[in-house]
Motif scaffolding. Structure first.
Motif, PDB file in Angstrom:
ATOM      1  N   LEU A 364      -7.602  30.601  -4.746  1.00 52.66           N
ATOM      2  CA  LEU A 364      -9.041  30.689  -4.482  1.00 52.66           C
ATOM      3  C   LEU A 364      -9.325  31.300  -3.117  1.00 52.66           C
ATOM      4  O   LEU A 364     -10.259  32.103  -2.973  1.00 52.66           O
ATOM      5  CB  LEU A 364      -9.694  29.307  -4.599  1.00 52.66           C
ATOM      6  N   GLU A 365      -8.542  30.951  -2.110  1.00 50.75           N
ATOM      7  CA  GLU A 365      -8.730  31.555  -0.788  1.00 50.75           C
ATOM      8  C   GLU A 365      -8.485  33.057  -0.850  1.00 50.75           C
ATOM      9  O   GLU A 365      -9.172  33.838  -0.190  1.00 50.75           O
ATOM     10  CB  GLU A 365      -7.789  30.913   0.230  1.00 50.75           C
ATOM     11  N   CYS A 366      -7.504  33.457  -1.671  1.00 53.80           N
ATOM     12  CA  CYS A 366      -7.191  34.884  -1.782  1.00 53.80           C
ATOM     13  C   CYS A 366      -8.336  35.658  -2.422  1.00 53.80           C
ATOM     14  O   CYS A 366      -8.725  36.732  -1.949  1.00 53.80           O
ATOM     15  CB  CYS A 366      -5.904  35.068  -2.575  1.00 53.80           C
ATOM     16  N   TYR A 367      -8.902  35.112  -3.499  1.00 56.14           N
ATOM     17  CA  TYR A 367     -10.030  35.801  -4.138  1.00 56.14           C
ATOM     18  C   TYR A 367     -11.255  35.820  -3.218  1.00 56.14           C
ATOM     19  O   TYR A 367     -12.004  36.808  -3.182  1.00 56.14           O
ATOM     20  CB  TYR A 367     -10.374  35.142  -5.467  1.00 56.14           C
ATOM     21  N   GLU A 368     -11.482  34.753  -2.472  1.00 57.00           N
ATOM     22  CA  GLU A 368     -12.592  34.734  -1.523  1.00 57.00           C
ATOM     23  C   GLU A 368     -12.408  35.825  -0.479  1.00 57.00           C
ATOM     24  O   GLU A 368     -13.361  36.524  -0.107  1.00 57.00           O
ATOM     25  CB  GLU A 368     -12.682  33.359  -0.839  1.00 57.00           C
ATOM     26  N   ALA A 369     -11.168  36.006  -0.020  1.00 57.92           N
ATOM     27  CA  ALA A 369     -10.873  37.077   0.935  1.00 57.92           C
ATOM     28  C   ALA A 369     -11.112  38.444   0.303  1.00 57.92           C
ATOM     29  O   ALA A 369     -11.625  39.371   0.953  1.00 57.92           O
ATOM     30  CB  ALA A 369      -9.428  36.961   1.410  1.00 57.92           C
ATOM     31  N   GLY A 370     -10.769  38.575  -1.000  1.00 62.70           N
ATOM     32  CA  GLY A 370     -11.009  39.837  -1.694  1.00 62.70           C
ATOM     33  C   GLY A 370     -12.482  40.176  -1.766  1.00 62.70           C
ATOM     34  O   GLY A 370     -12.880  41.340  -1.590  1.00 62.70           O
ATOM     35  N   LEU A 371     -13.319  39.162  -2.011  1.00 66.37           N
ATOM     36  CA  LEU A 371     -14.764  39.392  -2.024  1.00 66.37           C
ATOM     37  C   LEU A 371     -15.274  39.783  -0.642  1.00 66.37           C
ATOM     38  O   LEU A 371     -16.099  40.699  -0.507  1.00 66.37           O
ATOM     39  CB  LEU A 371     -15.493  38.133  -2.500  1.00 66.37           C
ATOM     40  N   THR A 372     -14.797  39.100   0.381  1.00 69.06           N
ATOM     41  CA  THR A 372     -15.205  39.429   1.753  1.00 69.06           C
ATOM     42  C   THR A 372     -14.848  40.873   2.082  1.00 69.06           C
ATOM     43  O   THR A 372     -15.654  41.614   2.657  1.00 69.06           O
ATOM     44  CB  THR A 372     -14.531  38.479   2.763  1.00 69.06           C
ATOM     45  N   PHE A 373     -13.640  41.282   1.699  1.00 65.88           N
ATOM     46  CA  PHE A 373     -13.194  42.646   1.972  1.00 65.88           C
ATOM     47  C   PHE A 373     -14.048  43.657   1.208  1.00 65.88           C
ATOM     48  O   PHE A 373     -14.470  44.686   1.755  1.00 65.88           O
ATOM     49  CB  PHE A 373     -11.719  42.791   1.586  1.00 65.88           C
ATOM     50  N   ALA A 374     -14.336  43.363  -0.061  1.00 64.53           N
ATOM     51  CA  ALA A 374     -15.141  44.276  -0.870  1.00 64.53           C
ATOM     52  C   ALA A 374     -16.555  44.420  -0.311  1.00 64.53           C
ATOM     53  O   ALA A 374     -17.149  45.506  -0.366  1.00 64.53           O
ATOM     54  CB  ALA A 374     -15.194  43.784  -2.316  1.00 64.53           C
ATOM     55  N   ARG A 375     -17.088  43.335   0.229  1.00 69.58           N
ATOM     56  CA  ARG A 375     -18.469  43.347   0.713  1.00 69.58           C
ATOM     57  C   ARG A 375     -18.593  43.823   2.152  1.00 69.58           C
ATOM     58  O   ARG A 375     -19.706  43.933   2.667  1.00 69.58           O
ATOM     59  CB  ARG A 375     -19.065  41.939   0.550  1.00 69.58           C
ATOM     60  N   THR A 376     -17.477  44.131   2.778  1.00 65.95           N
ATOM     61  CA  THR A 376     -17.499  44.707   4.134  1.00 65.95           C
ATOM     62  C   THR A 376     -16.901  46.110   4.120  1.00 65.95           C
ATOM     63  O   THR A 376     -17.579  47.096   4.410  1.00 65.95           O
ATOM     64  CB  THR A 376     -16.730  43.807   5.123  1.00 65.95           C
ATOM     65  N   GLU A 377     -15.649  46.223   3.685  1.00 66.44           N
ATOM     66  CA  GLU A 377     -14.974  47.527   3.675  1.00 66.44           C
ATOM     67  C   GLU A 377     -15.280  48.343   2.423  1.00 66.44           C
ATOM     68  O   GLU A 377     -15.078  49.557   2.407  1.00 66.44           O
ATOM     69  CB  GLU A 377     -13.464  47.321   3.812  1.00 66.44           C
ATOM     70  N   GLY A 378     -15.744  47.681   1.359  1.00 65.28           N
ATOM     71  CA  GLY A 378     -16.155  48.398   0.155  1.00 65.28           C
ATOM     72  C   GLY A 378     -15.101  48.519  -0.920  1.00 65.28           C
ATOM     73  O   GLY A 378     -15.434  48.788  -2.076  1.00 65.28           O
ATOM     74  N   LEU A 379     -13.832  48.324  -0.591  1.00 67.01           N
ATOM     75  CA  LEU A 379     -12.768  48.488  -1.566  1.00 67.01           C
ATOM     76  C   LEU A 379     -12.501  47.177  -2.309  1.00 67.01           C
ATOM     77  O   LEU A 379     -12.397  46.118  -1.690  1.00 67.01           O
ATOM     78  CB  LEU A 379     -11.478  48.944  -0.876  1.00 67.01           C
ATOM     79  N   VAL A 380     -12.376  47.277  -3.633  1.00 66.92           N
ATOM     80  CA  VAL A 380     -11.979  46.126  -4.444  1.00 66.92           C
ATOM     81  C   VAL A 380     -10.464  46.201  -4.587  1.00 66.92           C
ATOM     82  O   VAL A 380      -9.929  47.145  -5.178  1.00 66.92           O
ATOM     83  CB  VAL A 380     -12.636  46.163  -5.834  1.00 66.92           C
ATOM     84  N   VAL A 381      -9.769  45.215  -4.021  1.00 67.44           N
ATOM     85  CA  VAL A 381      -8.310  45.281  -3.988  1.00 67.44           C
ATOM     86  C   VAL A 381      -7.706  44.390  -5.070  1.00 67.44           C
ATOM     87  O   VAL A 381      -8.347  43.473  -5.576  1.00 67.44           O
ATOM     88  CB  VAL A 381      -7.761  44.870  -2.607  1.00 67.44           C
ATOM     89  N   ALA A 382      -6.466  44.678  -5.417  1.00 65.45           N
ATOM     90  CA  ALA A 382      -5.759  43.900  -6.428  1.00 65.45           C
ATOM     91  C   ALA A 382      -5.580  42.456  -5.966  1.00 65.45           C
ATOM     92  O   ALA A 382      -5.544  42.184  -4.766  1.00 65.45           O
ATOM     93  CB  ALA A 382      -4.400  44.533  -6.702  1.00 65.45           C
ATOM     94  N   PRO A 383      -5.457  41.512  -6.905  1.00 62.00           N
ATOM     95  CA  PRO A 383      -5.230  40.112  -6.517  1.00 62.00           C
ATOM     96  C   PRO A 383      -4.007  39.938  -5.632  1.00 62.00           C
ATOM     97  O   PRO A 383      -3.980  39.049  -4.779  1.00 62.00           O
ATOM     98  CB  PRO A 383      -5.054  39.403  -7.865  1.00 62.00           C
ATOM     99  N   GLU A 384      -2.993  40.788  -5.830  1.00 62.17           N
ATOM    100  CA  GLU A 384      -1.817  40.720  -4.961  1.00 62.17           C
ATOM    101  C   GLU A 384      -2.208  41.027  -3.519  1.00 62.17           C
ATOM    102  O   GLU A 384      -1.889  40.279  -2.588  1.00 62.17           O
ATOM    103  CB  GLU A 384      -0.743  41.707  -5.441  1.00 62.17           C
ATOM    104  N   THR A 385      -2.916  42.129  -3.324  1.00 61.00           N
ATOM    105  CA  THR A 385      -3.339  42.526  -1.985  1.00 61.00           C
ATOM    106  C   THR A 385      -4.261  41.485  -1.356  1.00 61.00           C
ATOM    107  O   THR A 385      -4.295  41.332  -0.133  1.00 61.00           O
ATOM    108  CB  THR A 385      -4.037  43.899  -2.028  1.00 61.00           C
ATOM    109  N   CYS A 386      -5.023  40.766  -2.187  1.00 62.06           N
ATOM    110  CA  CYS A 386      -5.898  39.715  -1.655  1.00 62.06           C
ATOM    111  C   CYS A 386      -5.130  38.717  -0.797  1.00 62.06           C
ATOM    112  O   CYS A 386      -5.679  38.144   0.150  1.00 62.06           O
ATOM    113  CB  CYS A 386      -6.591  38.966  -2.796  1.00 62.06           C
ATOM    114  N   HIS A 387      -3.854  38.504  -1.107  1.00 63.53           N
ATOM    115  CA  HIS A 387      -3.042  37.595  -0.300  1.00 63.53           C
ATOM    116  C   HIS A 387      -2.867  38.136   1.117  1.00 63.53           C
ATOM    117  O   HIS A 387      -2.942  37.391   2.096  1.00 63.53           O
ATOM    118  CB  HIS A 387      -1.678  37.374  -0.954  1.00 63.53           C
ATOM    119  N   ALA A 388      -2.631  39.439   1.228  1.00 67.98           N
ATOM    120  CA  ALA A 388      -2.497  40.054   2.549  1.00 67.98           C
ATOM    121  C   ALA A 388      -3.828  40.032   3.301  1.00 67.98           C
ATOM    122  O   ALA A 388      -3.871  39.785   4.514  1.00 67.98           O
ATOM    123  CB  ALA A 388      -1.991  41.489   2.410  1.00 67.98           C
TER     124      ALA A 388
END
Length: 457
Positions: A364-388
């Motif tokens: 869940l923390e990883c997906y939350e980070a993915g949303l934050t990244f998408a809503r700031t940097e614009g890119l939707v990243v893979a669930p794997e990358t969400c961990h990074a």
């Protein structure tokens, strides 16, 4: 300061970096079922000899053939971005950079080694490659690479990802690859597993067994197996990522990197970015290097360094690695590329040597980070990358708390445009955290134990 830096094509690295040449201590060799080190000829039915030579090489720098460079030029060098919008949203004094591997035709870092492996096999006279795939990134990359070189490609895709990500199968087929769900009825390994567990979600260990069986059973001798992660030659081919990144950071005017981050399943995208920086750390640089894994598949953070097989049917040699056990069946999390039971031997060795600081993060923390990244940097990243991304956010927040201007770089290993079903479930509140307890890990290893501990480094 610019937000992204490109390299010219004539600035592409012309050599790969081999960490095996510089790791402290003795590199533990792969073992056969008799517990003795394997010889190169024992791998000849699975891999071409030119790749076996790379697998066992202790040479620090290995030239990239012009034929492979010609293939890599289709998308490399990849850009290095500064995540200034994420920095502002976090209010951090840290500078956050990411190497954008999503620009490859297959949408991830995987083609860096896929085109190399296909090329070396073609040079050796091989006509057909078999492989496994988890989330489908690797299967897509190898299908693409085989299309470029006029080769056949057969992919065994872990059943749960086959069901979750149907467009990955379509992508492989678009490039001429054949994709089947694993376990399948096409191999003896698959049939045996289905007879015992007809509803199994599958695993990378099972898919590897099927792909190897399909390769070695070809009586013409024109089929070989290709692996997308874990092995030394795969790590080698991916180091082009970190070598490019170091040149780009220099163009950004960055003289010191504090933190290097990559998600880690088998280890390939993490190693690709991190290994060139590990060389700096070995030579005295003060760098924190963090491989990030799912809390549901915690190899580096929860298991000892020991020998284990790379697949369920024990067709591979035993490798020295952190492992949950080769019979491990992972939870059906959406980060399919991070569900392997073991970690690359070179990454495992580097962790044991104190050169890396592994971290496990919940889904869940990883997906939350993915949303934050998408809503700031614009890119939707893979669930794997969400961990990074999640780890980078943690480190940036820590820098804010400490009031330190740190430089953080992570590998954006792939886009998430075929993973939107996972995002949709997260936003609908349908996902949950899955964490392996110490007892879960102990039981998983118990049913797979090999009895060959790795000597202490």
């Amino acid at each position: 300061m610019p937000t992204k830096i490109f390299l010219n094509e004539d600035e592409i690295p012309r050599q790969w970096y081999n960490l095996a040449a510089d790791l402290p201590g003795t590199i533990n060799p792969p073992l056969g079922q008799d517990g003795k080190p394997i010889s190169p000829d024992m791998l000849a039915a699975v891999f071409p000899m030119n790749l076996i030579e790379q697998e066992m090489s202790q040479q620090r720098w290995i030239d990239i053939p012009e034929g492979i460079l010609d293939l890599l030029y289709r998308w490399r060098p990849s850009p290095l971005h500064r995540a200034i919008h994420l920095e502002k949203a976090l209010g951090t004094p840290a500078k956050i950079f990411y190497k954008n591997e999503s620009v490859s035709p297959a949408g991830s870092h995987k083609p860096n080694t896929a085109v190399a492996q296909a090329w070396y096999n073609k040079e050796f006279g091989i006509k057909r490659l078999t492989t496994e795939t988890g989330a489908g990134q690797w299967g897509s990359a190898l299908s693409y690479s085989c299309a470029l070189l006029g080769m056949e490609c057969k992919v065994f895709m872990v059943r749960i990802s086959f069901d979750q990500k149907p467009f990955r199968k379509s992508l492989m087929e678009t490039w001429g690859g054949e994709c089947v769900a694993s376990p399948s009825n096409e191999t003896q390994v698959g049939r045996d597993i289905l007879a015992k567990m007809p509803d199994t979600p599958g695993s990378l260990g099972i898919a590897i067994s099927e792909a190897i069986e399909a390769a070695v059973s070809d009586k013409t001798g024109k089929t070989r197996y290709a692996l997308g992660s874990v092995l030394n030659h795969v790590m080698l081919h991916q180091t082009i990522i970190g070598l490019e990144a170091k040149k780009q950071l220099d163009k950004f005017g960055i003289k010191k990197v504090d933190t290097v981050i990559g998600c880690a399943g088998g280890g390939s995208n993490f190693a690709g970015l991190a290994f060139p920086f590990v060389l700096d750390k070995i030579n005295g640089a003060d760098i924190e290097i963090i491989p990030v894994e799912p809390a549901s598949c915690p190899t580096l953070t929860a298991t000892p360094f020991s020998y284990d097989f790379g697949d369920v049917a024990q067709m591979t040699p035993m490798l020295p690695m952190h492992s949950l056990g080769h019979k491990f069946i992972p939870a059906p999390i959406h980060a399919g590329g991070l569900r392997y039971h073991g970690m690359a031997p070179l990454v495992s060795h580097a962790v044991e040597a104190g050169l890396m600081s592994p971290m496990a993060i919940k889904q869940l923390e990883c997906y939350e980070a993915g949303l934050t990244f998408a809503r700031t940097e614009g890119l939707v990243v893979a669930p794997e990358t969400c961990h990074a991304v999640a780890c980078a956010i943690r480190c940036a927040k820590q820098a804010k708390e400490e009031g330190k201007e740190k430089t953080i770089i992570f590998n954006l290993s792939g886009h998430g445009l075929m993973d939107l079903a996972g995002y949709a479930k997260f936003m609908a509140g349908e996902l949950q955290d899955i964490v392996m307890s110490a007892q879960d890990v102990k039981e998983s290893r118990r049913i797979s134990i090999t009895g060959y501990p790795v000597p202490k480094i």
